[in-house]
Write an enzyme that holds these catalytic residues in place. Sequence first.
Site, PDB file in Angstrom:
ATOM      1  N   THR A  63      46.634  39.305  36.703  1.00 17.69           N
ATOM      2  CA  THR A  63      46.242  37.939  36.377  1.00 17.69           C
ATOM      3  C   THR A  63      46.004  37.105  37.623  1.00 17.69           C
ATOM      4  OG1 THR A  63      47.115  35.879  35.456  1.00 17.69           O
ATOM      5  CG2 THR A  63      48.736  37.458  36.179  1.00 17.69           C
ATOM      6  N   TYR A 122      55.970  34.800  34.725  1.00 19.43           N
ATOM      7  CA  TYR A 122      54.853  35.623  34.240  1.00 19.43           C
ATOM      8  C   TYR A 122      54.052  36.169  35.428  1.00 19.43           C
ATOM      9  CZ  TYR A 122      50.173  36.707  32.591  1.00 19.43           C
ATOM     10  OH  TYR A 122      48.966  37.329  32.383  1.00 19.43           O
TER      11      TYR A 122
END
Length: 337
Positions: free
Chosen positions: A117, A141
């Site tokens: 990501t 995350y």
Amino acid sequence: MSVLVTGGAGYIGSHMVQALVEAGENVVVIDNLSTGFSAFLPEGVPLFIGDAADENLVEGVIAQHKVESIIHFAGSIVVPDSMRDPLGYYRNNTMTTRNLLNAAVKCGVERFIFSSTAAVYGNPDQVPVPEHAPTRPLSPYGSSKLMTEIMLHDVASAHNMNYVVLRYFNVAGADPQARIGLATVGATHLLKIAVEAATGQRAKIDVFGTDYPTPDGSCIRDFIHVSDLAQAHRAALDYLRSGGSSATLNCGYGRGYSVLETIEAVRRVCGRNFAVQHAARRPGDIMTMVADTSRIRSVLDWTPQYEDLDTIARHALAWEEKLFRERHGELEQAVSA
Ligand code: UDP
């Protein structure tokens, strides 16, 4: 020989499975169905309901289906949830991948493609962001994905494995034929919220921050169509199969649209008006996130097809309309039963 897709019943994973099946590949899926849907899988694709962290399961699947490559999507992806439950994120993302890699190494799988990501960059000093930019994730995350990237690098150095890490920017849209799309209840993504508003499922959409130093005051994102993203993985697989060395690649289009422009695109394609309310900035939001795509464009044989924002919005809307009709139908059936 086959390709194992973990998380293959989820939003991005199911587009991947579809693309692989359409390309004539043998595919096998492991998904615990925590957020995925078995109905998203094309007929005939074997689904093993279970955890990608379950090494016995993974080893069995690799042996039974002669898995030669793994594309790993399974994981948790909600940034605010990761703030509340960091250990859950390190378990579901980092530890799961550790177990999956252990099984892969034991069974001699030589290729691994990993969903990472843009959140690994945190707040970038430079936009468009190149892959060599400092990695300073702002959430568990992002950290859990970055830790996995590091682990993958070490594993590939020690064993006979090559990998491609794809750092996704803002994934949006749906299958152009509206067979599959984002169906997670309570999703927080901008385009999902916008199409929910466009289909009357929400009274309005809030624009989080209109006072940023950007041309229209709202944040800017690099939206990539989910089908183009799936094709990028296919290109990564071809690259590894033809002997390409391990690589970490940004996966976006390299152009940004503002939040207001994106909402406007949804309004345009749906032909209806819906309420748009200016709201306070959302804590933790990065102002501008756009990929430098020179590396992916030079390393992979990948030609995106759906770069146009209106196309992304149109596909997201068509899928949302279908989903709404189906869920509404289910509701009516339940009420009349
Ligand atoms: N956003 C918004 N309203 C919403 C959802 C998102 O204004 O209802 C904004 C959000 O603040 C961010 C951008 O849209 O600037 C993209 O947010 P999203 O959650 O889709 O992805 P992120 O870039 O945070 O991963």
